[in-house]
Write an enzyme that holds these catalytic residues in place. Structure first.
Site, PDB file in Angstrom:
ATOM      1  CB  VAL A  44     -53.892 120.413  40.558  1.00  0.00           C
ATOM      2  CG1 VAL A  44     -53.836 121.760  41.407  1.00  0.00           C
ATOM      3  CG2 VAL A  44     -53.084 120.764  39.122  1.00  0.00           C
ATOM      4  CB  CYS A  45     -57.345 117.299  43.513  1.00  0.00           C
ATOM      5  SG  CYS A  45     -58.210 118.477  42.890  1.00  0.00           S
ATOM      6  CB  THR A  46     -53.026 114.092  43.909  1.00  0.00           C
ATOM      7  OG1 THR A  46     -54.154 113.361  43.346  1.00  0.00           O
ATOM      8  CG2 THR A  46     -51.998 113.140  44.773  1.00  0.00           C
ATOM      9  CG  LEU A  49     -56.646 117.278  49.140  1.00  0.00           C
ATOM     10  CD1 LEU A  49     -57.708 116.240  48.736  1.00  0.00           C
ATOM     11  CD2 LEU A  49     -57.174 118.372  49.755  1.00  0.00           C
TER      12      LEU A  49
END
Length: 152
Positions: A44-46, A49
């Site tokens: 999810v972070c990838t 961002l």
């Protein structure tokens, strides 16, 4: 307790990508989007961002800078950024989670809650979102709208 809209954003100075340190106060006079994310290289972070990076011009065209913060080391941030082809905004390291604590975004297990704060030119929080779960994030449309409301 999370920082509320209308309150001063806590200043910070953190090491980050690009071999330097970054302070919120150095951006005084500009709108700043402060993005807290749980971890480098997580799915999810990838996605989050990369979405923000791809659409960054929508924010910078409105005079906003983006600072992304997580608890991982600068070395981890550098590896993550390199694996993703680079980010046009710095990734800052908060290993002791002091900045996360100051903003009130630490969850019950001691992990960062995925959160976004829009800080105005005078250092006041004008918009915030803090996720209850780590699987969703604020779309760029919502952040752009918050930033657009601050354009003089």
């Amino acid at each position: 307790m999370p920082i509320s809209v209308g309150e001063p954003a806590p200043d910070f100075t953190l090491a980050g990508t690009g071999g330097r340190t970054y302070s919120l106060s150095e951006h005084r006079g500009r709108t700043v989007v402060v993005v807290f994310y749980p971890g480098d290289g997580t799915p999810v972070c990838t996605r989050q961002l990369n979405d923000y990076n791809r659409e960054l011009a929508r924010l910078t065209a409105r005079g906003a800078d983006v600072l992304a913060i997580s608890p991982q080391t600068v070395e981890s941030h550098e590896r993550f950024a390199a694996a993703e082809g680079g980010f046009a905004f710095p990734l800052l390291s908060d290993p002791d989670k002091e900045v996360g604590k100051a903003y009130g975004i630490i969850g019950p297990l001691g992990l960062y809650r995925r959160s976004v704060f829009v800080v105005d030119r005078d250092g006041i929080v004008r918009w915030r979102h803090s996720g209850l779960t780590g699987v969703t994030y604020q779309p760029i449309d919502a952040i752009e709208e918050a930033v657009a409301d601050l354009v003089p």
